[in-house]
Design a protein around this motif. Structure first.
Motif, PDB file in Angstrom:
ATOM      1  N   ARG A  30      -4.358   0.291  -0.229  1.00  0.00           N
ATOM      2  CA  ARG A  30      -4.161  -0.937  -0.996  1.00  0.00           C
ATOM      3  C   ARG A  30      -3.804  -2.046  -0.020  1.00  0.00           C
ATOM      4  N   SER A  47      -3.159  -8.420  -4.995  1.00  0.00           N
ATOM      5  CA  SER A  47      -3.430  -7.163  -4.295  1.00  0.00           C
ATOM      6  C   SER A  47      -4.681  -6.512  -4.851  1.00  0.00           C
ATOM      7  N   ALA A  49      -6.698  -2.537  -4.760  1.00  0.00           N
ATOM      8  CA  ALA A  49      -6.607  -1.128  -4.399  1.00  0.00           C
ATOM      9  C   ALA A  49      -7.922  -0.444  -4.721  1.00  0.00           C
ATOM     10  N   THR A  51      -9.754   3.644  -5.199  1.00  0.00           N
ATOM     11  CA  THR A  51      -9.347   4.991  -5.565  1.00  0.00           C
ATOM     12  C   THR A  51     -10.148   6.076  -4.867  1.00  0.00           C
ATOM     13  N   VAL A 101      -0.952  -0.805   2.304  1.00  0.00           N
ATOM     14  CA  VAL A 101      -0.350   0.473   1.912  1.00  0.00           C
ATOM     15  C   VAL A 101      -1.274   1.582   2.398  1.00  0.00           C
ATOM     16  N   SER A 105       1.076   6.631   0.442  1.00  0.00           N
ATOM     17  CA  SER A 105       2.310   5.855   0.462  1.00  0.00           C
ATOM     18  C   SER A 105       2.429   5.022  -0.801  1.00  0.00           C
ATOM     19  N   SER A 106       3.653   4.588  -1.101  1.00  0.00           N
ATOM     20  CA  SER A 106       3.877   3.746  -2.271  1.00  0.00           C
ATOM     21  C   SER A 106       4.545   2.432  -1.894  1.00  0.00           C
ATOM     22  N   THR A 107       4.663   2.181  -0.599  1.00  0.00           N
ATOM     23  CA  THR A 107       5.298   0.947  -0.153  1.00  0.00           C
ATOM     24  C   THR A 107       4.343   0.185   0.769  1.00  0.00           C
ATOM     25  N   TRP A 108       4.662  -1.104   0.946  1.00  0.00           N
ATOM     26  CA  TRP A 108       3.868  -1.909   1.879  1.00  0.00           C
ATOM     27  C   TRP A 108       4.274  -1.499   3.298  1.00  0.00           C
ATOM     28  N   ASP A 109       3.361  -0.772   3.949  1.00  0.00           N
ATOM     29  CA  ASP A 109       3.714  -0.157   5.223  1.00  0.00           C
ATOM     30  C   ASP A 109       3.525  -1.091   6.426  1.00  0.00           C
TER      31      ASP A 109
END
Length: 121
Positions: A30, A47, A49, A51, A101, A105-109
């Motif tokens: 994402r 944003s 994303a 799949t 992301v 992951s579930s956070t903005w890395d």
């Protein structure tokens, strides 16, 4: 490690358009855009994303203040996300930063360095 490189910012007049680009050096799940205006907190803009590894499917999200004016899109072959900004307003003036992301992951890395957008009235 994923590097994000933004481009496309600049100085424009109210009502003009700009297209921001964010190129990622690696695979992401994402990507999004945030902005930080002078004296304000960073805020979410949009944003996108996907799949699947091929980039099919997915969704987009927009902050209410850009709906109908900004459009986010991606070019999977180039690992690049774009933010088309139309009908720019002086209140859109900010540093726009790209974030990513990673898969799983579930956070903005990762974050880019930001690109300045200035809209004059």
């Amino acid at each position: 490690q994923v590097q994000l490189v933004e481009s496309g910012g600049g100085l424009v007049q109210a009502g003009d358009s700009l297209r921001l680009s964010c190129a990622a050096s690696g695979r992401t799940f994402r990507m999004g855009w945030f902005r930080t205006a002078p004296g304000k907190e960073r805020e979410f803009v949009s944003s996108i994303a996907w799949t699947s590894i091929t980039g099919s499917g997915g969704w987009t999200r927009y902050a209410d203040f850009v709906k109908g004016r900004f459009t986010i899109s991606r070019d999977n072959a180039k690992n690049t996300v774009y933010l088309q900004m139309n009908g720019l307003k002086p209140e859109d003036t900010a540093v726009y930063s790209c974030a990513a992301v990673l898969p799983g992951s579930s956070t903005w890395d990762y974050w880019g360095q930001g690109t300045q957008v200035t809209v004059s009235s």
